[in-house]
Design an enzyme around this catalytic site. Structure first.
Site, PDB file in Angstrom:
ATOM      1  CB  CYS A   1      -1.023  -0.001   1.130  1.00 25.95           C
ATOM      2  SG  CYS A   1      -0.576  -0.880   2.610  1.00 25.95           S
TER       3      CYS A   1
ATOM      4  NE  ARG B   1       3.177  -8.463   5.695  1.00 24.61           N
ATOM      5  CZ  ARG B   1       1.867  -8.292   5.661  1.00 24.61           C
ATOM      6  NH1 ARG B   1       1.102  -8.991   6.484  1.00 24.61           N
ATOM      7  NH2 ARG B   1       1.328  -7.448   4.806  1.00 24.61           N
TER       8      ARG B   1
ATOM      9  CD  GLN C   1      -0.287  -8.620   0.877  1.00 20.92           C
ATOM     10  OE1 GLN C   1       0.325  -7.614   0.577  1.00 20.92           O
ATOM     11  NE2 GLN C   1      -0.994  -8.712   1.978  1.00 20.92           N
TER      12      GLN C   1
ATOM     13  CG  ASP D   1      -2.185  -5.564  -1.792  1.00 18.75           C
ATOM     14  OD1 ASP D   1      -3.328  -5.490  -1.313  1.00 18.75           O
ATOM     15  OD2 ASP D   1      -1.151  -5.374  -1.134  1.00 18.75           O
TER      16      ASP D   1
ATOM     17  CG  HIS E   1      -3.837  -0.305  -2.314  1.00 20.76           C
ATOM     18  ND1 HIS E   1      -2.811  -1.149  -2.708  1.00 20.76           N
ATOM     19  CD2 HIS E   1      -4.045  -0.559  -0.995  1.00 20.76           C
ATOM     20  CE1 HIS E   1      -2.411  -1.865  -1.668  1.00 20.76           C
ATOM     21  NE2 HIS E   1      -3.140  -1.526  -0.616  1.00 20.76           N
TER      22      HIS E   1
ATOM     23  CE  LYS F   1      -8.785  -6.698   9.645  1.00 21.30           C
ATOM     24  NZ  LYS F   1      -7.612  -7.568   9.477  1.00 21.30           N
TER      25      LYS F   1
ATOM     26  CG  HIS G   1      -5.940  -0.891   2.047  1.00 19.92           C
ATOM     27  ND1 HIS G   1      -4.571  -0.822   2.158  1.00 19.92           N
ATOM     28  CD2 HIS G   1      -6.403   0.277   2.567  1.00 19.92           C
ATOM     29  CE1 HIS G   1      -4.223   0.327   2.718  1.00 19.92           C
ATOM     30  NE2 HIS G   1      -5.320   1.006   2.981  1.00 19.92           N
TER      31      HIS G   1
END
Length: 650
Positions: free
Chosen positions: A341, A370, A388, A390, A392, A476, A522
């Site tokens: 992000c 991570r 991910q 992902d 946005h 979320k 997100h």
């Protein structure tokens, strides 16, 4: 003598009066003796407490039985105490750590003083637990001063309990006793041990005291209990089925992925068949995204530390998530990218935006890293490097709700296409009590929370609200999916964020020619490709939907005489965009069929001399058997229909 009466409100809204000091168990008995025999605990004003604890003021009351999640959790917590009592009886001098309930059962961390527990020992402990449970010992709660608590465990010589007590405040400490066993515990517990009828200790593992690698390694014993043997037997059957479906086992058998200690723990590597499956999933979502206005982007695998300081992630997660990269330049600090992000915020800033440009939807299959402790790594579900899906979305405040609902549609499209039809949408909000964990203004949080609640309601989603589960920058919607065995997995998330646009000073020029802040959404329908594929493998037992499976057809020539025909069939299938392989080994056809079945190949084409002469294929469907002979054209039509309709696995 005047007796104070209190109003008790039940879940259906009914209100009844009882004498102050009545317990939930007393109230249950006033309704039905049969109900009272089933009550394990109670929820009073939203807090789970002992069913035997007096209620002194007006309150809401829910009587908890085995059918309630909190009822099960209470019994499993009490079962941990029962196991601890059995351990002290069998192994004098054993020292106890903590023993909580977990999603399925309980565990207790113990220091055996150098002893080793074996599978045979577990059966002895089970037998002792059964013996103790039959004594119907009452779980008794007592409030204890800190001084008395320290004195008790000092005399007992249990340093782990002493460490826990030292962290507690005087006036907040309680002991629970059943039979001859007393433990430091907040509770609650079931009325007596007699509720625990069926017991199974399932596993032995190591666990550092308080999860700290610098502390001593304790022995963790896992178990589960039930109110009757039938339910335990059913559970054990499901456990055996889960072992067969374990994605680590099937991933190896189906040649999908592997790990290497030399490459690094928690860093999965995809074999050709797994890479094809992964790419097909990625293409599936990319096509759906392109149709709904998403724009593909690519960002680096690393980022400057200042990027994550600006976003607030570095302060929030620090060393837990961020792995530094050493560079020759002094004073230069880069990190392996733990999330996408902040990078996407910088992409938004790369060019000026007008209100007419919004919404902007950036999508990336971004690999992030991570750090997870060694003991927490588990196949593809807990890794150190993952990709991910992902995206946005940057939109005007008046567009938030519409965009959020469109994302819900996309998530449900993904789930339905892959056979995940049993799900609950979890609305994850801030902790009611502790707002210090979050960034941003209350006003923006309330706007974001309201948008999520309204969107979920308008879409008719089955929802539950969980306080304290929000991300630090925004609330979320998390999708909790049940797989074919009834296990819950968190797959897919959508988050509303007013805070990162503020931190990155994102802007657009409005119709009033003034500068405004966009709102950020997100979203990740898969969550991560690794975890999603792991869950998918276990959900379908490796029998992927035909459109997704790496090898759709196995061509099985009966002898060398039909080899040329098999190659012609393979070429025709390839031209029709059907993924096929020839098994041309000199093996009996029965063995070839069995091995294709074990490899979860959806279709098998058995080719003998008759099929070659008549230009036919003898078709078998995995787990269904012979479908008869048909022309190759008919077979291609059969496969294409199933692929186009994206039928889930059967």
């Amino acid at each position: 003598m005047y007796t104070h009466m209190m109003n008790i409100t039940f879940p259906d809204g009914a209100v009844r009066q009882y004498e102050a000091g009545a317990t939930a168990l007393d109230i249950a008995k006033s309704i039905s003796e049969g109900l009272a025999r089933k009550v394990l605990a109670a929820k009073v004003n939203g807090e789970v407490v002992d069913a035997t604890r007096p209620i002194t003021t007006d309150a809401t009351l829910q009587l908890l039985t085995w059918t309630d999640t909190d009822g099960k959790s209470t019994m499993w917590h009490s079962s941990a105490h029962l196991m601890a009592e059995a351990l002290e009886a069998l192994y004098p001098g054993v020292k106890l750590g903590i023993g909580p309930a977990i999603e399925n059962g309980f565990y207790y961390d113990i220091d055996l003083g150098g002893r080793t527990i074996t599978e045979e020992d577990l059966r002895k402990i089970e037998a002792k637990m059964v013996e103790l449970s039959k004594q119907n010992s009452i779980y008794t709660r007592a409030e204890v001063s800190k001084a008395d608590a320290l004195k008790y465990f000092t005399e007992k010589g249990d340093e782990y309990k002493l460490e826990l007590i030292n962290d507690l405040q005087d006036g907040t400490i309680t002991f629970y006793t059943q039979g001859g066993f007393t433990d430091l515990c907040r509770g609650p517990h079931i009325p007596n041990t007699g509720f625990i009828k069926a017991i199974k200790l399932t596993n032995i593992a190591g666990a550092y005291w308080r999860g700290n690698e610098k502390n001593k390694m304790l022995t963790r014993i896992y178990g589960i209990t039930f109110p009757n043997q039938k339910e335990l037997d059913e559970y054990l059957t499901l456990v055996e089925e889960a072992k067969k479906r374990d994605h680590r086992k099937l991933g190896k058998e189906l040649e999908l992925f592997t790990f290497s200690e030399k490459v690094g723990l928690g860093l999965p590597m995809w074999l050709p068949k797994g890479a094809l499956l992964r790419e097909r999933l990625q293409r599936f979502l990319q096509e759906a995204q392109m149709e709904t206005g998403y724009l593909p982007v690519v960002t680096p695998h690393i980022g400057n530390k200042n990027l994550y300081v600006t976003s607030g992630h570095y302060e929030k997660y620090g060393k837990d998530s961020f792995q530094p990269i050493h560079t020759p330049e002094e004073g230069e600090e880069f990190m392996l990218k733990p999330m996408n992000c902040p990078h996407h915020c910088e992409l938004y800033k790369a060019s000026p935006k007008s209100y007419k440009d919004l919404p902007v939807r950036f999508a990336e299959f971004g690999t992030v890293y991570r750090y997870e402790q060694h003991g927490e790594l588990h196949g593809l579900t807990r890794v150190r490097g993952f990709t991910q899906d992902d995206a946005h979305l940057f939109c005007r405040p008046d567009q938030v709700k519409e965009e959020f609902m469109k994302v819900i549609d996309l998530v449900l499209y993904v789930f339905n296409s892959l056979g995940f039809t049993n799900y609950t949408a979890q609305v994850s909000l801030r902790d009611k009590e502790d707002r210090s964990k979050y960034i941003g203004t209350d006003e923006n949080w309330e706007l974001a929370e309201q948008a999520i609640i309204e969107s979920a309601a308008e879409k008719g989603l089955p929802t539950v609200i969980e306080y304290g589960e929000a991300a630090f920058y925004g609330p979320k919607l998390d999708f909790m999916v049940k797989d074919a065995l009834g296990r819950k997995w968190q797959l897919g998330t959508i988050q509303v964020d007013y805070n990162l646009p503020e931190r990155f000073e994102l802007e657009y020029i409005g119709a009033d020619n003034a500068r405004h802040r966009p709102v950020m959404i997100h979203r990740a329908p898969f969550g991560s490709l690794e975890r999603f594929i792991a869950v998918l493998i276990e959900h379908c037992g490796g029998k992927f939907p035909l459109w997704l499976t790496p090898t759709q057809v196995k061509i099985l020539p009966i002898s060398d005489k039909t080899q040329a025909y098999a190659e012609a069939v393979a070429a025709a299938l390839k031209k029709a965009d059907i993924r096929a392989e020839i098994d041309d080994r000199s093996e009996k056809i029965g063995k070839k069929i069995r091995e294709a079945e074990l490899a979860k190949i959806p279709y098998m084409l058995v080719l003998g001399e008759k099929e070659a002469t008549d230009n036919l294929v003898a078709v078998r469907r995995q787990a269904k058997g012979d479908l008869g002979a048909m022309t190759l054209e008919q077979f291609v039509g059969l496969v294409n229909e199933e692929v186009v309709n994206r039928k889930p696995f059967e």
